[in-house]
Design an enzyme around this catalytic site. Structure first.
Site, PDB file in Angstrom:
ATOM      1  N   GLU A  56       0.798  -1.178  -0.074  1.00  0.00           N
ATOM      2  CA  GLU A  56       0.081   0.022  -0.015  1.00  0.00           C
ATOM      3  C   GLU A  56       0.821   1.185  -0.073  1.00  0.00           C
ATOM      4  OE1 GLU A  56      -2.872   2.344   2.977  1.00  0.00           O
ATOM      5  OE2 GLU A  56      -2.840   0.244   2.979  1.00  0.00           O
ATOM      6  N   THR A  91      -4.013   6.299   1.679  1.00  0.00           N
ATOM      7  CA  THR A  91      -4.207   7.905   2.304  1.00  0.00           C
ATOM      8  C   THR A  91      -4.927   8.693   0.807  1.00  0.00           C
ATOM      9  OG1 THR A  91      -2.267   7.650   3.447  1.00  0.00           O
ATOM     10  CG2 THR A  91      -3.130   9.929   3.458  1.00  0.00           C
ATOM     11  N   ARG A 124       0.884  10.126   1.083  1.00  0.00           N
ATOM     12  CA  ARG A 124       1.617  10.944   1.917  1.00  0.00           C
ATOM     13  C   ARG A 124       2.792  11.755   1.542  1.00  0.00           C
ATOM     14  NH1 ARG A 124       0.700   8.140   7.822  1.00  0.00           N
ATOM     15  NH2 ARG A 124      -1.358   7.842   7.980  1.00  0.00           N
ATOM     16  N   LYS A 132     -11.207  -1.234   6.105  1.00  0.00           N
ATOM     17  CA  LYS A 132     -10.064  -0.783   6.833  1.00  0.00           C
ATOM     18  C   LYS A 132     -10.608  -0.265   8.204  1.00  0.00           C
ATOM     19  CE  LYS A 132      -6.444   2.421   6.907  1.00  0.00           C
ATOM     20  NZ  LYS A 132      -5.583   3.627   6.337  1.00  0.00           N
TER      21      LYS A 132
END
Length: 213
Positions: A42, A70, A46, A130
């Protein structure tokens, strides 16, 4: 679960990665992950180079399951798809992004920690959620409690997961896989300590295997 979710669940862990220098680090990092038996990544938005990192990894290791984390906008979903990403992870439950991913045919794992989140996810037809931030939101105890009214979901806890608490998480039938940055910490990536990353992946896979016996 769809085929991609099943493959991720079989691996049992998902490294959460922030790459500041994808041209330098993406290729050797993908080698290290696959050598450790964790052919999934993943790559979080960021860091600005997320699409490039995904592209490099998928080209170097076509067998890898590479996705984006994100994700905050539909534009980032488009960037993920263009880079060859196979899944999207969002920190919260953004209904617009979930529907957009469904329209585009890319698997999405939205961050959910409350009954309201779970109920909305149920209405959206999701199967794997998640749970973020996991430890700070109540950990496995809360995940189990939430499963009582919502037994249809498998969960991917992320946030505070490490080698110490991974066995407890992995042993629960509610858990599809555990996400964690502990396998690829910034300091190891920046130092090019690929063997240590491989070792952390091997340890994680072994823990999952033992916990699921």
């Amino acid at each position: 679960m769809n085929d991609l979710q099943k493959k991720i669940s079989q691996i049992g862990v998902v490294p959460v990665i922030k790459l500041k220098n994808p041209q330098q680090d993406a290729a050797p990092l993908s080698d290290a992950l696959c050598a450790g038996g964790v052919c999934v990544a993943e790559i979080t938005f960021r860091a600005a180079g997320a699409p490039e990192a995904m592209r490099i990894m998928t080209q170097r290791h076509p067998e890898m399951i590479v996705g984006a984390g994100t994700v905050l906008t539909t534009e980032q979903v488009d960037q993920t798809i263009a880079a060859g990403g196979q899944f999207v992870v969002t920190p919260g439950l953004d209904i617009e992004i979930v529907k957009y991913c469904q329209e585009k045919g890319i698997t999405v794992f939205p961050g959910c920690t409350t009954p309201t989140d779970y109920h909305a996810a149920y209405r959206l037809g999701l199967e794997v959620l998640k749970f973020f931030p996991a430890e700070q939101s109540g950990g496995l105890a809360k995940i189990k409690a939430m499963s009582a009214p919502f037994p249809m979901f498998k969960v991917m806890p992320t946030g505070g997961v490490n080698l110490k608490n991974l066995p407890e998480y992995a042993a629960s039938p509610i858990i599809a896989a555990c996400g964690g940055s502990y396998m690829c910490p910034d300091k190891l990536i920046e130092a090019g300590e690929w063997d240590q990353i491989t070792d952390l992946c091997k340890k994680s896979v072994e823990i999952v295997k033992e916990a699921r016996k």
